[in-house]
Enzyme design. Structure first.
Site, PDB file in Angstrom:
ATOM      1  N   ASP A   1      37.703  48.954   8.421  1.00  0.00           N
ATOM      2  CA  ASP A   1      37.373  50.359   8.712  1.00  0.00           C
ATOM      3  C   ASP A   1      35.896  50.615   8.429  1.00  0.00           C
ATOM      4  O   ASP A   1      35.512  51.712   8.040  1.00  0.00           O
ATOM      5  CB  ASP A   1      38.280  51.262   7.843  1.00  0.00           C
TER       6      ASP A   1
ATOM      7  N   ASP B   1      33.941  45.984  -0.398  1.00  0.00           N
ATOM      8  CA  ASP B   1      33.099  47.175  -0.197  1.00  0.00           C
ATOM      9  C   ASP B   1      32.159  47.299  -1.388  1.00  0.00           C
ATOM     10  O   ASP B   1      32.571  47.056  -2.526  1.00  0.00           O
ATOM     11  CB  ASP B   1      33.979  48.443  -0.093  1.00  0.00           C
TER      12      ASP B   1
ATOM     13  N   LYS C   1      34.522  53.012  15.981  1.00  0.00           N
ATOM     14  CA  LYS C   1      33.936  54.360  16.061  1.00  0.00           C
ATOM     15  C   LYS C   1      33.303  54.519  17.442  1.00  0.00           C
ATOM     16  O   LYS C   1      32.574  53.632  17.900  1.00  0.00           O
ATOM     17  CB  LYS C   1      32.865  54.560  14.979  1.00  0.00           C
TER      18      LYS C   1
ATOM     19  N   ALA D   1      36.487  51.033   0.506  1.00  0.00           N
ATOM     20  CA  ALA D   1      36.361  52.178  -0.412  1.00  0.00           C
ATOM     21  C   ALA D   1      36.490  53.522   0.323  1.00  0.00           C
ATOM     22  O   ALA D   1      36.063  53.620   1.468  1.00  0.00           O
ATOM     23  CB  ALA D   1      35.001  52.105  -1.110  1.00  0.00           C
TER      24      ALA D   1
HETATM   25  C1  LIG Z   1      35.327  55.044   6.562  1.00  0.00           C
HETATM   26  S1  LIG Z   1      35.008  54.318   5.045  1.00  0.00           S
HETATM   27  C2  LIG Z   1      36.462  53.404   4.739  1.00  0.00           C
HETATM   28  C3  LIG Z   1      37.573  54.245   4.244  1.00  0.00           C
HETATM   29  C4  LIG Z   1      38.745  53.414   3.792  1.00  0.00           C
HETATM   30  N1  LIG Z   1      39.378  52.721   4.899  1.00  0.00           N
HETATM   31  C5  LIG Z   1      39.791  54.237   3.104  1.00  0.00           C
HETATM   32  O1  LIG Z   1      40.914  54.287   3.602  1.00  0.00           O
HETATM   33  O2  LIG Z   1      39.510  54.808   2.049  1.00  0.00           O
HETATM   34  C6  LIG Z   1      33.885  53.075   5.459  1.00  0.00           C
HETATM   35  C7  LIG Z   1      33.521  52.157   4.313  1.00  0.00           C
HETATM   36  O3  LIG Z   1      32.891  51.025   4.873  1.00  0.00           O
HETATM   37  C8  LIG Z   1      31.960  50.553   3.931  1.00  0.00           C
HETATM   38  N2  LIG Z   1      31.021  49.667   4.623  1.00  0.00           N
HETATM   39  C9  LIG Z   1      30.167  49.945   5.622  1.00  0.00           C
HETATM   40  N3  LIG Z   1      29.481  48.838   5.974  1.00  0.00           N
HETATM   41  C10 LIG Z   1      29.943  47.841   5.189  1.00  0.00           C
HETATM   42  C11 LIG Z   1      29.644  46.457   5.074  1.00  0.00           C
HETATM   43  N4  LIG Z   1      28.735  45.880   5.857  1.00  0.00           N
HETATM   44  N5  LIG Z   1      30.321  45.738   4.168  1.00  0.00           N
HETATM   45  C12 LIG Z   1      31.257  46.294   3.371  1.00  0.00           C
HETATM   46  N6  LIG Z   1      31.576  47.605   3.436  1.00  0.00           N
HETATM   47  C13 LIG Z   1      30.921  48.365   4.326  1.00  0.00           C
HETATM   48  C14 LIG Z   1      31.336  51.805   3.361  1.00  0.00           C
HETATM   49  O4  LIG Z   1      30.793  51.546   2.078  1.00  0.00           O
HETATM   50  C15 LIG Z   1      32.531  52.747   3.315  1.00  0.00           C
HETATM   51  O5  LIG Z   1      33.109  52.759   2.034  1.00  0.00           O
END
Ligand SMILES: C[S@@+](CC[C@H](N)C(=O)[O-])C[C@H]1O[C@@H](n2cnc3c(N)ncnc32)[C@H](O)[C@@H]1O
Length: 451
Positions: free
Chosen positions: A277, A241, A306, A222
Site C-alpha cells: 500500500d 515501513d 494510486k 504503517a
Molecule cells: C497509505 S500508507 C499505508 C497504510 C497502511 N496500509 C495501513 O493500513 O495502515 C502508505 C505508507 O507507505 C509508506 N511508504 C511509502 N514509500 C515507502 C517505501 N519506499 N518503503 C517503505 N514504505 C514506504 C509510508 O511511510 C506510509 O506509511
C-alpha cells in the site's frame, strides 16, 4: 449515439464511484462494442448500449475495474409520476422478463446511485421494494433457485430503470457495496480496504488462501491497518515501513517491523502473501509486484495503485501490461484482477495469484466465466474452445478468462487449466483451517547486491 436508441434497445446500467463515470463508460464500450447513452459526471452511474442485443448477459461486474454493479435494462424507463408507483414497475418488469424468456427471479432490489442526490431516493426505494416483492410472490415468480434478480434503479429525474441481474455476473451486495464495521482495535481505517479486497477477490476461498501460520510481507505497512487484518487471520507478517506501527502491532510476536525501503527489501525465504500500500507511481508498484511473483518470492499479492492522473484508463492498462509481460517472461501462469473497491478513492486495488493444483479457490474466479459461456451456448453461439488437455469446463473457463479484459488467466502451464476445472465450492466448509504453509520452508537463493 449515431441513431437514437429505441425503447427496446438493451442498455447496461453500471454503478460506479461518483467521478469515475467516464472510466466505467469507456470500459463498458470497450467490452460491449456499443455506445454511451448517459455518462454524467458525478452521477454515480452510466448507461451504455451494446452493439447488438446478442451480448445479453455476457459481461460480468468482475470483468470491469470501475463497476460496482451491472444490470441489464431497456432504454424505456418508467416515469414515477402517479401515486401508484408499483404497478407500472411490475408491468415493465413482466414485459422485460418475457422478452428474455425468464419466468422466475430469486428476489428483487430497488436501488439508486451512491451520491447525495441518489441517497435522497432511499426512502422511495425502501417503500417500493417490499411491495414489488409481494407482487412477485403473489404471481409465484420468486423461487430460490432462479438465476436472476429483478432490479429497479431509481434516478433523481424520477425515473425507474427496470432490469435483471444475473447472479453469477453481478455483485451480491446491495448497491454493489460490501459493508464492513470498523474494528475498534485496528490502527487505521485503511484496514477496511484490505478486508474488502479479501472479500471481493477471494470470496468463499479466503479460508484456503489465507491460513493461520502463512507468511506475509506488508510493504508500506504503517500505521498497520493491513498488517492488522493479516494478523487477525493468523498470518505472520513482516511489516516494512520507516513509519511507526500502532496499537496491538507494537511488540507483537506475529509481527516483525523492518524500518527499510519497500523497493529494496527482498525476503530471505519465500512467503505466501505480498501486500503493498505504498504511495507511489502505479507503474512502479506494478513492476515491484510483478518482480515478487515472477521471482517466486510470493504466490499471492494484493496491492493498491494510486490513480491521481487524468488518464486512468491508460494507466490501468499499462500496469496490467507490466504484470503480464513479467509473468510471461518468467513462464508463470497467473490470475490478475484490478478493481476499484468501495473503500478506494482515487485508486484501485489489484489481486494477482499463481494458481496451482491445490488452489481450489481459483474456481471462485472461474465461476462467472463458466456462467457466461453457458449463456453463449443458450443464444446459439459456439462456446469458445481452447487447450486440448483438461475437461470441458477447463477449456471453456481458460479461454473465457483470457478473453476477459479485467480477469486475466494466463494458461501457459497446465496448472491453470486444472485450477479452473470445477465450479466454485464452499471451501470454508471443506478445508481444514490450520494447514501448514507449503511455502515457508525452502530458502531463496541470495539476491545479488545492488551496486
Ligand atoms: C497509505 S500508507 C499505508 C497504510 C497502511 N496500509 C495501513 O493500513 O495502515 C502508505 C505508507 O507507505 C509508506 N511508504 C511509502 N514509500 C515507502 C517505501 N519506499 N518503503 C517503505 N514504505 C514506504 C509510508 O511511510 C506510509 O506509511
Amino acid at each position: 449515439m449515431t441513431r437514437p436508441p429505441s425503447a427496446d434497445t438493451l442498455v447496461w446500467v453500471g454503478y460506479c464511484r461518483a467521478g469515475f463515470e467516464r472510466d466505467l463508460a469507456r470500459e463498458l464500450v470497450d467490452r460491449l462494442g456499443g455506445e454511451v447513452i448517459e455518462a454524467t459526471e458525478n452521477a454515480g452511474y452510466v448507461r451504455v448500449c451494446a452493439a447488438t442485443n446478442e451480448v445479453r448477459f455476457r459481461v460480468a461486474v468482475q470483468d470491469l475495474t470501475f463497476a460496482r454493479q451491472l444490470i441489464l435494462t431497456r432504454e424505456a424507463a418508467v416515469q414515477l409520476i402517479s401515486n401508484d408507483r408499483v404497478t407500472p414497475i411490475v408491468d415493465a418488469l413482466q414485459a422485460f422478463m418475457v422478452l428474455h424468456g425468464i419466468d422466475h427471479v430469486v428476489d428483487c432490489r430497488v436501488e439508486y446511485p451512491d451520491t447525495n442526490d441518489g441517497k435522497a431516493l432511499s426512502r422511495a426505494a425502501k417503500a417500493i421494494e417490499p411491495r414489488l416483492r409481494e407482487r412477485l410472490a403473489a404471481n409465484h415468480q420468486l423461487v430460490g433457485h432462479a438465476k436472476f434478480r429483478a432490479m429497479v434503479f431509481l434516478t433523481p429525474d424520477k425515473q425507474a430503470r427496470i432490469g435483471l441481474a444475473d447472479l453469477h455476473l453481478s455483485a451480491n451486495d446491495p448497491l454493489g457495496i460490501p459493508r464492513f464495521r470498523m474494528p475498534p482495535d485496528a490502527p487505521s481505517r485503511s484496514t477496511l480496504k484490505l478486508a474488502e479486497a479479501i472479500h471481493v477477490f477471494l470470496g468463499s476461498g479466503q479460508d484456503e488462501a489465507m491460513q493461520p501460520d502463512m507468511r506475509a510481507v506488508d510493504l508500506g505497512a504503517a500505521p498497520g491497518g493491513w498488517t492488522w487484518q493479516l494478523m487477525q487471520r493468523g498470518l505472520r507478517v513482516t511489516a516494512v515501513d520507516n513509519g511507526a506501527l500502532k496499537g496491538d502491532l507494537v511488540d507483537n510476536a506475529m509481527v516483525k517491523h523492518l524500518r527499510t525501503d519497500g523497493f529494496r527489501y527482498a525476503p530471505t525465504v519465500p512467503v505466501d502473501w505480498l501486500v503493498c500500500d505504498m504511495v507511489e507511481q502505479p507503474a512502479r508498484i506494478a513492476t515491484l509486484v510483478a518482480k515478487w511473483l515472477a521471482n517466486g518470492w510470493a504466490r499471492y499479492a494484493i496491492f493498491n495503485l494510486k490513480l491521481p492522473m487524468k488518464k486512468r484508463h491508460e494507466e490501468v492498462a499499462r500496469c496490467r501490461e507490466i504484470i503480464g509481460e513479467a509473468m510471461e517472461e518468467a513462464g508463470k501462469s497467473y490470475i490478475l484482477q484490478l478493481k476499484q473497491l468501495y473503500h478506494d478513492r482515487e485508486e484501485i486495488t489489484g489481486f494477482v495469484m499463481l494458481p496451482n493444483r491445490k488452489a481450489r479457490f481459483a474456481h471462485h474466479l472461474a465461476a462467472h466465466h463458466l456462467a457466461a459461456s453457458d449463456e453463449a451456448r443458450r443464444v446459439g453461439r459456439p462456446a469458445p474452445t481452447g487447450r486440448k488437455t483438461g475437461g470441458d469446463h477447463a477449456r471453456v473457463a481458460a479461454s473465457a478468462f483470457s478473453a476477459s479484459p479485467n480477469t486475466t488467466l494466463n494458461t501457459s502451464s497446465p496448472s491453470a487449466s486444472v485450477a479452473a476445472k470445477k465450479p466454485a465450492l464452499n471451501l470454508s466448509s471443506t478445508l481444514p483451517r490450520a494447514a501448514a504453509s507449503p511455502w515457508s520452508a525452502k530458502p531463496l537463493p541470495k539476491q545479488k547486491k545492488r551496486r
